[in-house]
Design an enzyme around this catalytic site. Structure first.
Site, PDB file in Angstrom:
ATOM      1  N   ASP A   1      37.876  52.282  -7.004  1.00 10.53           N
ATOM      2  CA  ASP A   1      38.483  53.445  -6.713  1.00 10.53           C
ATOM      3  C   ASP A   1      38.163  54.695  -7.201  1.00 10.53           C
ATOM      4  OD1 ASP A   1      40.095  51.694  -5.238  1.00 10.53           O
ATOM      5  OD2 ASP A   1      41.534  51.533  -6.560  1.00 10.53           O
TER       6      ASP A   1
ATOM      7  N   ARG B   1      42.855  53.258  -2.697  1.00 10.16           N
ATOM      8  CA  ARG B   1      44.224  53.413  -3.062  1.00 10.16           C
ATOM      9  C   ARG B   1      44.658  54.940  -2.307  1.00 10.16           C
ATOM     10  NH1 ARG B   1      46.150  49.481  -7.140  1.00 10.16           N
ATOM     11  NH2 ARG B   1      47.647  51.356  -7.561  1.00 10.16           N
TER      12      ARG B   1
ATOM     13  N   GLU C   1      41.955  53.797   3.176  1.00 10.36           N
ATOM     14  CA  GLU C   1      43.194  52.830   3.452  1.00 10.36           C
ATOM     15  C   GLU C   1      44.379  53.419   3.218  1.00 10.36           C
ATOM     16  OE1 GLU C   1      43.104  49.473   0.470  1.00 10.36           O
ATOM     17  OE2 GLU C   1      43.004  50.967  -1.207  1.00 10.36           O
TER      18      GLU C   1
ATOM     19  N   TYR D   1      37.360  42.788   0.423  1.00 10.54           N
ATOM     20  CA  TYR D   1      36.998  42.282  -0.562  1.00 10.54           C
ATOM     21  C   TYR D   1      35.242  42.480  -0.537  1.00 10.54           C
ATOM     22  CZ  TYR D   1      40.966  40.257  -2.532  1.00 10.54           C
ATOM     23  OH  TYR D   1      42.478  40.088  -2.969  1.00 10.54           O
TER      24      TYR D   1
ATOM     25  N   GLN E   1      33.349  44.744   0.283  1.00  7.10           N
ATOM     26  CA  GLN E   1      32.946  46.217  -0.502  1.00  7.10           C
ATOM     27  C   GLN E   1      32.904  46.248  -1.752  1.00  7.10           C
ATOM     28  OE1 GLN E   1      36.031  49.300   0.358  1.00  7.10           O
ATOM     29  NE2 GLN E   1      36.429  47.545   1.457  1.00  7.10           N
ATOM     30  N   ARG E   2      33.663  45.434  -2.533  1.00  3.48           N
ATOM     31  CA  ARG E   2      33.776  45.389  -4.058  1.00  3.48           C
ATOM     32  C   ARG E   2      32.920  44.253  -4.626  1.00  3.48           C
ATOM     33  NH1 ARG E   2      40.315  44.608  -5.393  1.00  3.48           N
ATOM     34  NH2 ARG E   2      39.878  42.292  -5.853  1.00  3.48           N
TER      35      ARG E   2
END
Lengths: 420, 420
Positions: B146, B194, B250, B298, B300-301
């Site tokens: 983030d 976030r 998001e 998930y 993307q990370r």
């Protein structure tokens, strides 16, 4: 033999390697200047032919063709357009226009790069040309991430999407395993494939043959979805491992053929999301587990940074073969991949009749599905494995793939505008 | 100085390079056998400490550490667990248990690899150790996709996720541009972050500075969402280009702070999907355009196959620095990335106080957002660009990244079980 121009068109959904096929068609056609004059491409597929919206590819030099062969998406533009039935008034009008455009630009070779529906068009154009006495050789070139074309062992575009999705499940699986907790964690990935489970089955390569490794469940349309059997397996996996990873093909159906759709909180069925989100929420509501879901959508068919080398090789090969078949006068045919052997994987390009397989759909054989309908077999993995093999280095700039900019040169119109 | 053991723990959501930090911690700690005895890791983060569920890392040889440094996810397991306030009965009980475990395993160094919340824990553990007279040096190591930790120029994990998402937007953009039609096509990609827009902003790198290139719109939580202004821009872009690509963070909110949620067909607002699907449906219902949406979730990370080399370097560097800081007795601190220059990008690792920045949140500065709130500025791209630079070759097997299997060896328990 007379010399005439060649027209190439994308059709339907594009892939990560459809431009490779396009570049191979252009390169192979240029090698025959005695037979092929200009190499043109339709802008936005068959709609571009109707609109006489054509592109001159001569401006693409060798370096540009090489770049094109590494670039995802369809550089000339594509469309979904169903050619109306030839016997109808609208169908005759459309067919007349197509041949007006062919004649106006001296098109003697047409290569149509698409899926099942496109093979139907190839056959119909061949028939129409013969009836009209117009000298056109019409050749298909297979392309689809769905891998559902009959008559070919596999379809260019599938291998790269399969590699992307298997890698995604492998990596997301490592992530969710890290986060697995006592309350259970579920990860659902919805993949493409229309009415077939080929792409869903590809994610099973992430697990090798390890029953405890992601994906733990693979739902394919061919198996028929049974909610109770499925939920029991989700519970069993989650209680044993603390997490459960699930691949959901977009086209899954219940045994009675009804689609899996989002269930609203009011209890009524409302189509608010795809199969992936519906499955994720079903698990949450029935079993109480936390969930995440992914929809790679276009990402899965555009992953130029992570191509399958085998897939790209086959995309190039069908492009070259399509031109050879056009020059050989194999009217109404398409180049098909034939599997010659395993370990090492060997293949060749054969010839199939487009009309014979048009609009059919190649689904997963029963031997590729586990009998409980919740996973695929070793036979499925053995079939798919060679198709994702090999990596293709991409030039990069600033940390991103450098797909370059391609200047496309329109061809001057010679006809009145088309009224769609 | 006394010799004692070192304990490492992941915290919160994992990243594609958190294992790189873990491997660097282990490697650096081994280089100081005179000060550090065993190097242990908690299984599933702080919950593993409470459960006395510890892992001995000595079994990981140099080759295994190298493999670990290339593997996404958190190999030791992580968790989301808020340490109860120290002043409460529950808080005292938890803190007592943590120090019982530390004492039972002679832990003198604790390295906690997490985000803002974890920095709070680092500060509280330092304070608790001093109050108890227990010799513990507690060090944070920053990690989050983030990018919202205060006090560091960027966060390990962000660069690789940013590279993944910018590449995804670039590639999906080429796909949807191929398919753009007269009825308009819209592509929406929902990304993590976030309450912040750092990851959404990263997708703007796909466009370079080309206003006609994807993404055409970038929605970030910091800007405040205005439906009418947004829809007018979607219409403007689609009428000009035939398609429109949109990144949706998001966490986007309306100016009054209300979240963007799925609107059911009945007209009531029901939280049935994330911001991405809500935005996609809003466009379809208000403007009638066809739409596709992607949720990499998930993926993307966890994109180990497409890491940012700079991000991985920084993940390794903060791991090494955390051990050095522990040995220097910089109790309650964490290593922070400091930007020294651009073109070429230069950085170093500095030291920050964990308690001072705990639970704060670093949001996009106003200068990084376009005044209409619908995109980010060149300043944002200039900040993010160096963080996605460089590729990291991964070993592959069978067409997939070969992340290997790591055997983890549990440490024998010495305490009674913990009652959570």
């Amino acid at each position: 033999m007379a010399r005439s121009n060649l027209l190439y068109a994308h059709s339907g959904g594009v892939t990560a390697v459809i431009n490779a096929t396009a570049s191979a068609v252009i390169g192979a056609a240029r090698a025959h200047p005695e037979r092929i004059g200009k190499v043109l491409a339709a802008h936005r597929g068959i709609l571009g032919v109707l609109a006489e919206d054509l592109i001159e590819t001569a401006a693409l030099d060798e370096a540009a063709l090489q770049r094109l062969s590494l670039r995802p998406g369809g550089v000339f533009g594509s469309c979904r357009f169903d050619l109306p039935q030839t016997a109808t008034a609208d169908g005759r009008r459309v067919m007349d226009r197509l041949f007006e455009v062919f004649a106006a630009h001296d098109i003697g070779h047409f290569i149509y790069n698409g899926g099942n529906g496109s093979m139907d068009v190839v056959g119909r154009l061949r028939d129409a040309a013969q009836q009209r006495g117009y000298p056109l050789v019409c050749i298909g070139a297979p392309k689809t991430v769905d891998n559902d074309i009959v008559g070919t062992d596999c379809c260019p575009g599938f291998g790269s999407a399969a590699k992307y999705l298997a890698t995604s499940m492998l990596e997301a699986g490592l992530d969710i395993r890290s986060m697995a907790g006592s309350r259970g964690s579920v990860f659902v990935m919805e993949v493409m494939g229309r009415n077939t489970g080929w792409l869903a089955a590809a994610t099973a390569l992430a697990a090798g043959g390890d029953a405890d490794a992601p994906p733990h469940i693979v739902l394919v349309p061919e198996a028929g979805f049974d909610e109770e059997v499925f939920l029991a397996e989700v519970r069993r996996v989650t209680e044993r491992l603390g997490y459960c990873t699930i691949t959901v093909a977009e086209g899954i159906r219940r045994a009675d053929g009804s689609p899996i759709v989002e269930k609203s909180r009011e209890g009524g069925y409302v189509q608010l999301g795809g199969a992936g989100s519906a499955i994720a929420r079903m698990i949450h509501e029935r079993l109480g587990y936390k969930f995440h879901w992914a929809i790679p959508d276009y990402l899965q068919r555009a992953g130029g940074h992570w191509l399958s080398a085998v897939d790209r090789e086959q995309a190039l090969a069908v492009g070259r073969a399509a031109v050879e078949m056009a020059l050989d006068g194999r009217n109404g045919c398409f180049p098909a991949i034939r599997r010659l052997g395993e370990a090492p994987y060997r293949w060749e390009v054969g010839t199939e009749d487009a009309a014979a397989i048009a609009n059919l759909e190649r689904t997963l054989p029963v031997a590729f599905m586990r009998t409980d309908g919740l996973h695929v077999t070793a036979a499925a993995r053995d079939y798919i494995r060679p198709l994702i093999e090999g990596e293709v280095p991409q030039p990069t700039a600033g940390g991103l793939p450098d797909y370059g900019a391609l200047a496309l040169q329109p061809v001057a119109r010679r006809l009145p505008p088309w009224q769609a």
